[in-house]
Design a protein around this motif. Structure first.
Motif, PDB file in Angstrom:
ATOM      1  N   ASP A 134       0.837  -1.200   0.000  1.00 54.92           N
ATOM      2  CA  ASP A 134       0.000   0.000   0.000  1.00 54.92           C
ATOM      3  C   ASP A 134       0.869   1.246   0.000  1.00 54.92           C
ATOM      4  OD1 ASP A 134      -2.254   1.542  -0.028  1.00 54.92           O
ATOM      5  OD2 ASP A 134      -3.041   0.826   1.888  1.00 54.92           O
ATOM      6  N   GLU A 135       0.267   2.344  -0.410  1.00 48.25           N
ATOM      7  CA  GLU A 135       0.960   3.624  -0.459  1.00 48.25           C
ATOM      8  C   GLU A 135       1.554   3.970   0.902  1.00 48.25           C
ATOM      9  OE1 GLU A 135      -0.649   8.124  -0.871  1.00 48.25           O
ATOM     10  OE2 GLU A 135      -1.138   6.810  -2.557  1.00 48.25           O
ATOM     11  N   GLY A 136       2.850   4.329   0.912  1.00 51.29           N
ATOM     12  CA  GLY A 136       3.530   4.690   2.146  1.00 51.29           C
ATOM     13  C   GLY A 136       4.308   3.559   2.781  1.00 51.29           C
ATOM     14  N   ASP A 137       4.103   2.312   2.325  1.00 53.32           N
ATOM     15  CA  ASP A 137       4.898   1.196   2.841  1.00 53.32           C
ATOM     16  C   ASP A 137       6.377   1.421   2.525  1.00 53.32           C
ATOM     17  OD1 ASP A 137       2.564   0.066   3.649  1.00 53.32           O
ATOM     18  OD2 ASP A 137       2.559  -1.578   2.199  1.00 53.32           O
ATOM     19  N   LEU A 138       7.251   0.923   3.390  1.00 53.70           N
ATOM     20  CA  LEU A 138       8.692   1.135   3.253  1.00 53.70           C
ATOM     21  C   LEU A 138       9.340  -0.047   2.543  1.00 53.70           C
ATOM     22  CD1 LEU A 138       9.421   2.680   6.761  1.00 53.70           C
ATOM     23  CD2 LEU A 138       8.937   3.850   4.603  1.00 53.70           C
ATOM     24  N   VAL A 139      10.343   0.246   1.716  1.00 57.01           N
ATOM     25  CA  VAL A 139      10.910  -0.750   0.815  1.00 57.01           C
ATOM     26  C   VAL A 139      12.437  -0.756   0.908  1.00 57.01           C
ATOM     27  CG1 VAL A 139      11.144  -1.471  -1.603  1.00 57.01           C
ATOM     28  CG2 VAL A 139       8.973  -0.504  -0.796  1.00 57.01           C
ATOM     29  N   VAL A 140      13.006  -1.976   0.908  1.00 59.06           N
ATOM     30  CA  VAL A 140      14.449  -2.168   0.762  1.00 59.06           C
ATOM     31  C   VAL A 140      14.690  -2.614  -0.672  1.00 59.06           C
ATOM     32  CG1 VAL A 140      16.448  -3.518   1.497  1.00 59.06           C
ATOM     33  CG2 VAL A 140      14.752  -2.770   3.190  1.00 59.06           C
ATOM     34  N   GLY A 141      15.533  -1.891  -1.403  1.00 62.97           N
ATOM     35  CA  GLY A 141      15.803  -2.197  -2.807  1.00 62.97           C
ATOM     36  C   GLY A 141      17.055  -3.032  -2.965  1.00 62.97           C
ATOM     37  N   TYR A 142      16.891  -4.244  -3.520  1.00 66.71           N
ATOM     38  CA  TYR A 142      18.004  -5.199  -3.682  1.00 66.71           C
ATOM     39  C   TYR A 142      18.180  -5.513  -5.165  1.00 66.71           C
ATOM     40  CZ  TYR A 142      20.577  -9.658  -3.341  1.00 66.71           C
ATOM     41  OH  TYR A 142      21.490 -10.676  -3.477  1.00 66.71           O
ATOM     42  N   GLU A 143      19.427  -5.508  -5.641  1.00 66.00           N
ATOM     43  CA  GLU A 143      19.702  -5.913  -7.024  1.00 66.00           C
ATOM     44  C   GLU A 143      20.352  -7.287  -7.010  1.00 66.00           C
ATOM     45  OE1 GLU A 143      21.650  -3.071  -9.506  1.00 66.00           O
ATOM     46  OE2 GLU A 143      19.912  -1.729  -9.497  1.00 66.00           O
ATOM     47  N   SER A 144      19.825  -8.183  -7.863  1.00 67.58           N
ATOM     48  CA  SER A 144      20.252  -9.578  -7.880  1.00 67.58           C
ATOM     49  C   SER A 144      21.556  -9.743  -8.656  1.00 67.58           C
ATOM     50  CB  SER A 144      19.140 -10.452  -8.459  1.00 67.58           C
ATOM     51  OG  SER A 144      18.839 -10.043  -9.790  1.00 67.58           O
ATOM     52  N   HIS A 145      21.892 -10.987  -8.975  1.00 68.44           N
ATOM     53  CA  HIS A 145      23.146 -11.340  -9.648  1.00 68.44           C
ATOM     54  C   HIS A 145      23.348 -10.501 -10.914  1.00 68.44           C
ATOM     55  CE1 HIS A 145      26.426 -14.025 -10.816  1.00 68.44           C
ATOM     56  NE2 HIS A 145      25.959 -13.927 -12.040  1.00 68.44           N
ATOM     57  N   PRO A 146      24.541  -9.979 -11.165  1.00 67.08           N
ATOM     58  CA  PRO A 146      25.792 -10.208 -10.419  1.00 67.08           C
ATOM     59  C   PRO A 146      26.057  -9.204  -9.301  1.00 67.08           C
ATOM     60  CG  PRO A 146      26.270  -8.991 -12.411  1.00 67.08           C
ATOM     61  CD  PRO A 146      24.790  -9.229 -12.431  1.00 67.08           C
ATOM     62  N   VAL A 147      25.161  -8.230  -9.102  1.00 61.87           N
ATOM     63  CA  VAL A 147      25.415  -7.209  -8.081  1.00 61.87           C
ATOM     64  C   VAL A 147      25.263  -7.786  -6.682  1.00 61.87           C
ATOM     65  CG1 VAL A 147      24.698  -4.959  -7.182  1.00 61.87           C
ATOM     66  CG2 VAL A 147      24.683  -5.387  -9.642  1.00 61.87           C
ATOM     67  N   LYS A 148      24.088  -8.386  -6.401  1.00 65.46           N
ATOM     68  CA  LYS A 148      23.796  -9.047  -5.133  1.00 65.46           C
ATOM     69  C   LYS A 148      24.059  -8.131  -3.941  1.00 65.46           C
ATOM     70  CE  LYS A 148      24.441 -13.442  -4.761  1.00 65.46           C
ATOM     71  NZ  LYS A 148      25.032 -14.799  -4.654  1.00 65.46           N
ATOM     72  N   GLN A 149      23.396  -6.971  -3.977  1.00 68.74           N
ATOM     73  CA  GLN A 149      23.568  -5.985  -2.912  1.00 68.74           C
ATOM     74  C   GLN A 149      22.275  -5.217  -2.686  1.00 68.74           C
ATOM     75  OE1 GLN A 149      26.812  -3.659  -4.565  1.00 68.74           O
ATOM     76  NE2 GLN A 149      28.288  -4.564  -3.138  1.00 68.74           N
ATOM     77  N   VAL A 150      22.084  -4.759  -1.459  1.00 68.21           N
ATOM     78  CA  VAL A 150      21.057  -3.763  -1.166  1.00 68.21           C
ATOM     79  C   VAL A 150      21.617  -2.420  -1.611  1.00 68.21           C
ATOM     80  CG1 VAL A 150      19.748  -2.589   0.631  1.00 68.21           C
ATOM     81  CG2 VAL A 150      20.123  -5.056   0.791  1.00 68.21           C
ATOM     82  N   VAL A 151      20.938  -1.767  -2.552  1.00 71.53           N
ATOM     83  CA  VAL A 151      21.489  -0.560  -3.170  1.00 71.53           C
ATOM     84  C   VAL A 151      20.630   0.682  -2.956  1.00 71.53           C
ATOM     85  CG1 VAL A 151      22.717  -1.875  -4.940  1.00 71.53           C
ATOM     86  CG2 VAL A 151      20.373  -1.073  -5.384  1.00 71.53           C
ATOM     87  N   ALA A 152      19.411   0.510  -2.430  1.00 71.26           N
ATOM     88  CA  ALA A 152      18.515   1.670  -2.313  1.00 71.26           C
ATOM     89  C   ALA A 152      17.475   1.439  -1.234  1.00 71.26           C
ATOM     90  CB  ALA A 152      17.824   1.945  -3.648  1.00 71.26           C
ATOM     91  N   LEU A 153      16.919   2.534  -0.760  1.00 69.26           N
ATOM     92  CA  LEU A 153      15.743   2.514   0.108  1.00 69.26           C
ATOM     93  C   LEU A 153      14.637   3.280  -0.604  1.00 69.26           C
ATOM     94  CD1 LEU A 153      17.363   3.322   3.579  1.00 69.26           C
ATOM     95  CD2 LEU A 153      16.744   1.073   2.693  1.00 69.26           C
ATOM     96  N   GLY A 154      13.407   2.938  -0.283  1.00 73.23           N
ATOM     97  CA  GLY A 154      12.302   3.623  -0.954  1.00 73.23           C
ATOM     98  C   GLY A 154      10.992   3.398  -0.235  1.00 73.23           C
ATOM     99  N   ARG A 155       9.933   3.699  -0.934  1.00 69.51           N
ATOM    100  CA  ARG A 155       8.591   3.507  -0.391  1.00 69.51           C
ATOM    101  C   ARG A 155       7.655   3.153  -1.545  1.00 69.51           C
ATOM    102  NH1 ARG A 155       8.872   9.310   0.063  1.00 69.51           N
ATOM    103  NH2 ARG A 155       9.237   9.147   2.301  1.00 69.51           N
ATOM    104  N   ILE A 156       6.508   2.613  -1.194  1.00 66.71           N
ATOM    105  CA  ILE A 156       5.470   2.391  -2.204  1.00 66.71           C
ATOM    106  C   ILE A 156       4.816   3.736  -2.450  1.00 66.71           C
ATOM    107  CG2 ILE A 156       3.348   1.185  -2.796  1.00 66.71           C
ATOM    108  CD1 ILE A 156       5.804  -0.618  -2.657  1.00 66.71           C
ATOM    109  N   GLY A 157       4.942   4.244  -3.679  1.00 63.95           N
ATOM    110  CA  GLY A 157       4.413   5.563  -3.996  1.00 63.95           C
ATOM    111  C   GLY A 157       2.917   5.570  -4.216  1.00 63.95           C
ATOM    112  N   ALA A 158       2.391   4.476  -4.729  1.00 61.82           N
ATOM    113  CA  ALA A 158       0.946   4.372  -4.948  1.00 61.82           C
ATOM    114  C   ALA A 158       0.580   2.898  -5.035  1.00 61.82           C
ATOM    115  CB  ALA A 158       0.531   5.102  -6.230  1.00 61.82           C
ATOM    116  N   LYS A 159      -0.594   2.566  -4.508  1.00 61.27           N
ATOM    117  CA  LYS A 159      -1.082   1.185  -4.555  1.00 61.27           C
ATOM    118  C   LYS A 159      -1.259   0.747  -6.005  1.00 61.27           C
ATOM    119  CE  LYS A 159      -4.613  -1.752  -2.394  1.00 61.27           C
ATOM    120  NZ  LYS A 159      -3.647  -2.582  -1.651  1.00 61.27           N
ATOM    121  N   HIS A 160      -1.231  -0.547  -6.232  1.00 61.85           N
ATOM    122  CA  HIS A 160      -1.313  -1.067  -7.609  1.00 61.85           C
ATOM    123  C   HIS A 160      -2.586  -0.585  -8.297  1.00 61.85           C
ATOM    124  CE1 HIS A 160      -4.572  -4.080  -7.421  1.00 61.85           C
ATOM    125  NE2 HIS A 160      -4.256  -4.158  -6.139  1.00 61.85           N
TER     126      HIS A 160
END
Length: 521
Positions: free
Chosen positions: A286-312
């Motif tokens: 839902d809008e306002g939920d907090l998000v951890v942004g992870y990039e998969s192989h080959p990066v395999k790192q948490v690279v960003a923080l964010g939020r849900i900007g709008a519900k689907h």
């Protein structure tokens, strides 16, 4: 009318804080107007590009938590540029009634939702008044319902600003801000304070309308009332959910490609048209939920923080990037942390894109993030003015003005001279004078030498006991810091630049640091 003593007290407080506190944080408003005025061209051949360029300095005026009007109007212009061109032509037609123009703009935006499939367009009275202010800065003010209510209460003006009563609210807002503007215009000290800070990239504000907007903002903050919403709808504060969002560097969506504050749609189906794994998570976010942004192989790192900007909206879930990590967090650290052993993403070997996090798991990840990406604590920096620069650096005022204008336009400047004449000393103080304060966090310094390389400056693989790992250089990390603070100026000073092998150190950056290729940064 407001009690004159109350209003004068508010103006005196504003003047006291203007140079040291207010201007460094709020000067972007004057810069946004100047940039819009310099770039707006209704009849431009490429209207979407012109619109994006004109609005690129607006910052949080057209983007805030859960509200993305700039993103949506630019999206509409790309899908049907002529319709959006006509919307702005009608809005900026001063021969028509103001309320009718604003209603017409909202209704035209509503029609886009029917064909676009989006849930919200965010083109409300606050947004539309911002467009009007950008176009006619000597006539209009920015309307914000919560701010107007707080100012009215603080100054005992008696305006009600009822929710949903848009026509009367905008009218009363115009009258109320007009009274504040009249008081500001009658105070020569305010005019002198503003003139002392205005630079070439700022709108001169002859009618003090932008200053009035800022004074009202200052008063609303001092009132103690909550003003962090642009909407007049009733809101209920709820505990957010927490999510782990996985992006693949091989796909179109990459966190690194998003600007802070930018909204991106994440499709609810994969490339084969099938529902994504753990599909219910996409429906629950839902809008306002907090998000951890992870990039998969080959990066395999948490690279960003964010939020849900709008519900689907049935097709996409909308994600907003709030912070790009200067130092990403490796998968090995996440998987090796006992408190995260039961995390849904790990339990499913990340077969999917969106995974649920508990509050405790999110806070554990945030602790790991902050160990190597600490938040910059607000602090009071000493002010630094053009006059101080001229008193410390042997340079004429005309030469100083020319340096500032060249640096703002070209984004790069080389100071040449014999050793020991004070080039580095002058460069540092030039940066301070443009920022308006001695802020060491926004000025980086490095010295080139013959063995310096791209791997040291930007990024590259370095040997370790286990093989090789990607190390990010000082320039990359400084750029990420600037990316997380798009409304502030940052300066990177290179000493002894002639001693380095520039093609070896800069690589493709030799072209990308040119102002024409920066995309507004």
């Amino acid at each position: 009318m407001a009690d004159r003593l109350t209003l004068q007290t508010a103006l005196d407080d504003y003047k006291r804080d203007f140079v040291d506190k207010t201007w460094p944080e709020e000067k972007y408003k004057w810069q946004a107007v100047k940039h819009f005025q310099d770039n707006w061209e209704l009849d431009a051949e490429d209207f979407p590009a012109m619109l994006k360029r004109s609005l690129e300095k607006t910052g949080n005026l057209l983007a805030s938590a859960g509200s993305f009007p700039r993103f949506m109007i630019e999206r509409f212009s790309r899908s049907d540029p002529e319709r959006v061109r006509a919307m702005f032509a009608a809005l900026f037609d001063e021969s028509a009634d103001l309320h009718e123009r604003m209603e017409a703009f909202k209704n035209a935006s509503d029609s886009f939702l029917e064909s676009d499939g989006s849930r919200m367009h965010f083109q409300d009275e606050n947004t539309i008044s911002t467009y009007l202010w950008l176009r006619y800065p000597d006539k209009y003010y920015i309307y914000k319902w919560g701010e107007c209510r707080a100012v009215s209460n603080k100054l005992a003006l008696g305006y009600r600003f009822k929710k949903g009563d848009y026509a009367n609210n905008v009218r009363d807002h115009f009258t109320m801000y007009g009274a504040i503007c009249t008081a500001a215009q009658a105070d020569p000290e305010l005019r002198n304070l503003l003139d002392s800070q205005l630079a070439g990239d700022c709108y001169p504000d002859p009618a003090l309308k932008t200053l009035t907007i800022d004074i009202a903002f200052y008063i609303s903050r001092s009132s103690g009332e909550t003003t962090d919403t642009n909407t007049e709808a009733d809101t209920e504060v709820e505990e957010p959910n927490y999510w782990w969002l996985v992006a693949s560097p091989h796909q179109k969506f990459r966190f690194a490609n998003l600007d802070v504050g930018e909204l991106e749609g994440w499709s609810l189906v994969n490339d084969n048209g099938r529902k994504r794994n753990i599909y219910q998570n996409f429906l629950d976010a839902d809008e306002g939920d907090l998000v951890v942004g992870y990039e998969s192989h080959p990066v395999k790192q948490v690279v960003a923080l964010g939020r849900i900007g709008a519900k689907h909206d049935g097709e996409h879930l909308w994600f907003e990037k709030t912070e790009g990590l200067v130092t990403p967090i490796d998968y090995s650290i996440i998987s090796g942390t006992p408190e995260l052993a039961d995390m849904q993403a790990l339990a499913t070997n990340m077969r999917g894109s969106l995974f649920k996090l508990t509050k405790a798991e999110y806070e554990t990840i945030l602790d790991l993030v902050r160990e190597s990406n600490p938040l910059v604590s607000p602090k009071q920096n000493d002010p630094y003015t053009k006059e101080e620069f001229l008193s410390e650096v042997y340079m004429s005022e005309s030469d100083y003005d020319r340096l500032v204008n060249v640096l703002r336009r070209k984004k790069n400047l080389i100071l040449q001279g014999a050793p020991g004449v004070g080039k580095t000393f002058a460069a540092q103080r030039l940066a301070w004078s443009i920022m308006g304060q001695r802020d060491a966090d926004r000025v980086a310094f490095i010295q080139f030498h013959q063995n310096y390389s791209y791997e040291d400056f930007m990024m590259g693989y370095k040997p370790t006991d286990q093989g090789f790992e990607l190390r990010r250089g000082i320039f990359y990390e400084f750029c990420k810091k600037a990316e997380n603070n798009p409304s502030l100026d940052f300066f990177f000073i290179i000493d002894e630049i002639n001693r380095g092998n520039l093609s070896k150190i800069f690589g493709e950056l030799l072209m990308l640091i040119e102002s024409d290729y920066r995309g507004g940064f």
